[in-house]
Motif scaffolding. Structure first.
Motif, PDB file in Angstrom:
ATOM      1  N   UNK A 159       0.833  -1.205   0.000  1.00  0.00           N
ATOM      2  CA  UNK A 159       0.000   0.000   0.000  1.00  0.00           C
ATOM      3  C   UNK A 159       0.870   1.258   0.000  1.00  0.00           C
ATOM      4  N   UNK A 160       1.895   1.267   0.831  1.00  0.00           N
ATOM      5  CA  UNK A 160       2.784   2.428   0.895  1.00  0.00           C
ATOM      6  C   UNK A 160       3.483   2.633  -0.450  1.00  0.00           C
ATOM      7  N   UNK A 161       3.936   1.555  -1.051  1.00  0.00           N
ATOM      8  CA  UNK A 161       4.603   1.634  -2.345  1.00  0.00           C
ATOM      9  C   UNK A 161       3.675   2.237  -3.400  1.00  0.00           C
ATOM     10  N   UNK A 162       2.476   1.698  -3.512  1.00  0.00           N
ATOM     11  CA  UNK A 162       1.528   2.193  -4.517  1.00  0.00           C
ATOM     12  C   UNK A 162       0.983   3.575  -4.168  1.00  0.00           C
ATOM     13  N   UNK A 163       1.004   3.935  -2.905  1.00  0.00           N
ATOM     14  CA  UNK A 163       0.561   5.289  -2.548  1.00  0.00           C
ATOM     15  C   UNK A 163       1.473   6.329  -3.200  1.00  0.00           C
ATOM     16  N   UNK A 164       2.716   5.981  -3.399  1.00  0.00           N
ATOM     17  CA  UNK A 164       3.615   6.858  -4.148  1.00  0.00           C
ATOM     18  C   UNK A 164       3.093   7.097  -5.561  1.00  0.00           C
ATOM     19  N   UNK A 165       2.509   6.068  -6.182  1.00  0.00           N
ATOM     20  CA  UNK A 165       1.895   6.225  -7.495  1.00  0.00           C
ATOM     21  C   UNK A 165       0.709   7.193  -7.414  1.00  0.00           C
ATOM     22  N   UNK A 166      -0.082   7.057  -6.365  1.00  0.00           N
ATOM     23  CA  UNK A 166      -1.233   7.950  -6.210  1.00  0.00           C
ATOM     24  C   UNK A 166      -0.759   9.395  -6.152  1.00  0.00           C
TER      25      UNK A 166
END
Length: 175
Positions: A159-166
């Protein structure tokens, strides 16, 4: 479940063992920051794609719920998702073309409700185990050994990793 008064404390949570409490504390902080990143986004913003290969913010939010659900099934039920579950969660888990096609047109509340529904079940399940359960080892990716602690760390690490994408997508929004 997220206590906003204690969001910056990794500590005991009533009803949970010490290590489960700390894991949930970290998961809750990760979720809090995710929700803050998506706050007040419109349907068009949630559906926005940077290019033909990217994921939308909405798809990423549903991905977080799907990953958490899949780990509930894997670690508590000791099985893989069945066909019916894959029809629900597959596009969110795989993202890609299926995610771009099927995960769109939803209000932010749709994604938040899914995230909350899955997290509520996670909390209920965590209430049934103790710290010893976290250290139980099983075969995991590529036939390696991992314990439940790592598996659940991966849920919020993803989630933290993909939150960077967000955050990147939000900076590039053209809608």
């Amino acid at each position: 479940m997220i206590n906003m008064n204690n969001i910056y404390l990794i500590s005991d949570i009533p009803g949970y063992t010490p290590q489960i409490s700390r894991l949930l504390s970290m998961m809750n902080y990760a979720r809090y920051t995710t929700l803050e990143s998506a706050k007040n986004l419109s349907v068009d913003q949630l559906d926005f794609l940077l290019d033909a290969e990217s994921n939308s913010i909405g798809a990423l939010l549903l991905h977080f719920a799907g990953v958490e659900y899949a780990y509930q099934v894997a670690t508590f039920e000791k099985r893989e998702l069945n066909e019916e579950e894959m029809s629900i969660w597959g596009p969110a888990l795989d993202l890609g073309a299926a995610g771009r096609e099927k995960i769109r047109g939803n209000e932010l509340s749709y994604y938040v409700d899914k995230l909350n529904e899955v997290r509520e079940r996670t909390c209920e399940l965590f209430n049934t185990v103790d710290d010893e359960w976290l250290y139980k080892q099983e075969e995991f990716w590529h036939k390696k050994q991992a314990n439940h602690y790592f598996m659940w760390f991966h849920v919020f690490e993803d989630e933290i990793n993909h939150r960077g994408q967000i955050r990147l997508i939000k900076k590039r929004l053209k809608v």
